[in-house]
Design an enzyme around this catalytic site. Structure first.
Site, short mmCIF file in Angstrom:
data_model
loop_
_atom_site.label_atom_id
_atom_site.label_comp_id
_atom_site.label_asym_id
_atom_site.label_seq_id
_atom_site.Cartn_x
_atom_site.Cartn_y
_atom_site.Cartn_z
N HIS A 193 0.84 -1.21 0.00
CA HIS A 193 0.00 0.00 0.00
C HIS A 193 0.87 1.25 0.00
O HIS A 193 0.65 2.19 -0.79
CB HIS A 193 -0.90 -0.04 1.24
CG HIS A 193 -1.75 1.17 1.44
ND1 HIS A 193 -3.10 1.19 1.18
CD2 HIS A 193 -1.45 2.41 1.91
CE1 HIS A 193 -3.59 2.38 1.46
NE2 HIS A 193 -2.61 3.14 1.91
N GLU A 194 1.87 1.28 0.88
CA GLU A 194 2.73 2.47 0.98
C GLU A 194 3.62 2.63 -0.26
O GLU A 194 3.82 3.75 -0.75
CB GLU A 194 3.59 2.40 2.25
CG GLU A 194 2.80 2.32 3.55
CD GLU A 194 1.76 3.41 3.67
OE1 GLU A 194 1.95 4.51 3.10
OE2 GLU A 194 0.73 3.18 4.32
N HIS A 203 1.68 4.23 -2.95
CA HIS A 203 1.61 5.69 -2.82
C HIS A 203 2.84 6.34 -3.46
O HIS A 203 2.74 7.40 -4.07
CB HIS A 203 1.54 6.09 -1.34
CG HIS A 203 0.17 6.01 -0.76
ND1 HIS A 203 -0.94 6.48 -1.40
CD2 HIS A 203 -0.27 5.53 0.44
CE1 HIS A 203 -2.01 6.29 -0.64
NE2 HIS A 203 -1.63 5.71 0.47
N GLU A 245 -6.63 6.49 -0.89
CA GLU A 245 -6.53 5.26 -0.11
C GLU A 245 -7.15 4.08 -0.84
O GLU A 245 -6.61 2.97 -0.80
CB GLU A 245 -7.19 5.45 1.26
CG GLU A 245 -6.47 6.44 2.17
CD GLU A 245 -5.01 6.09 2.35
OE1 GLU A 245 -4.70 4.94 2.72
OE2 GLU A 245 -4.16 6.96 2.09
#
EC number: 3.4.24.-
Length: 299
Positions: free
Chosen positions: A143-144, A147, A227
């Site tokens: 997820h990070e 980003h 998100e």
């Protein structure tokens, strides 16, 4: 799809800059009008401050944000499990290896920061590392890393800088008003003044009070949508939707962070670090985790 999102995020960066600088200009004009009898002078000063804030965050975002959040840098020797997971996710995403940090906090959380994939970093709390298994940790770091790959971090970094600048100027104006710096000066002018002077005074006061709120709401709107994309992108990297679902379920049951997290930094985290109730839900930096899980189940 991915390249379209990256291009969209780059366009949003410029829109974000415009909106925040307009809010900053409004606050600067109000402060200048109230305290130095020159709205234009205040506007120029505010824009200079905002430019310096944004520039410093672009070139020193990792150091500034990690320091704000009490993170310490680790390497392959000091945190091998976290380091290797981040390394694997970065390899799959085809981005340079980001710097890795740990925040000593029992809550479950993580975030990414930086100005571009070549100058990026990820951080995870000690609580996250203690509770998550390997698959769940891969999902969170995926997820990070998403980003970073999607250039979300640039938008987030600029938003943190400009929200901080707007909040700082408004707070400074509030303290000066508390000590009577503007009240006495303007009350003498307005006692015999015309209606326009009174209207300008009221508008200036409202700008000082409401601009930080408006800036935060803009930041929240951008953060919430990113998100969903990062969750989906993590599944793309790990090929394991259940790992992301399990990780989100654990994040949902996590307590708020024990250390103070300022409003500007809250939007960076994978999980809302404050988790207030009632009226505070209007200002959540993230969509409900139940909604995020439901979207993943539909993939």
């Amino acid at each position: 799809m991915l390249f379209d999102q990256i291009a969209s995020n780059k366009r949003k960066t410029w829109i974000l800059l415009l909106v925040f600088f307009l809010l900053l200009a409004l606050v600067g004009y109000a402060v200048g009008y109230l305290f130095i009898r020159s709205g234009l002078g205040g506007l120029v000063i505010a824009l200079i401050i905002g430019f310096i804030y944004a520039l410093s965050m672009i070139f020193q975002s990792t150091e500034i944000v990690m320091s704000m959040n009490g993170a310490r840098e680790v390497d392959e020797q000091t945190a091998p499990d976290l380091y290797h997971v981040v390394e694997d996710m970065a390899l799959v995403a085809q981005i340079p290896m980001p710097r890795v940090f740990i925040i000593d906090d029992p809550a479950l959380n993580a975030f990414a920061t930086g100005s571009n994939p070549q100058n990026a970093a990820v951080a995870a709390t000690s609580g996250l590392l203690a509770i998550m298994n390997r698959e769940e940790l891969e999902a969170v770091m995926g997820h990070e890393v998403s980003h970073i790959r999607n250039y979300d971090i640039r938008i987030s970094t600029i938003a943190v800088a400009l929200v901080s600048a707007i909040t700082m100027l408004s707070g400074m104006a509030g303290r000066m008003m508390w000590w009577g710096g503007a009240g006495r000066r303007r009350s003498d002018d307005d006692r015999d003044g015309n209606g326009l002077e009174i209207i300008m005074l009221v508008v200036s006061l409202l700008a000082i009070v409401l601009a930080p709120l408006a800036a935060t709401l803009v930041q929240l709107a951008i953060s919430r949508q990113r998100e969903f994309l990062a969750d989906a992108s993590s599944v793309e990297l790990t090929r394991n939707p259940q790992g992301m679902i399990n990780a989100l379920d654990k994040l949902d049951n996590s307590k708020p962070m024990s250390r103070h997290v300022d409003d500007a930094s809250s939007a960076l985290y994978i999980n809302d670090p404050k988790k207030g109730g009632g009226f505070q839900k209007l200002f959540y930096t993230h969509p409900p985790i139940s909604e995020r899980i439901e979207r993943l189940k539909q993939m």
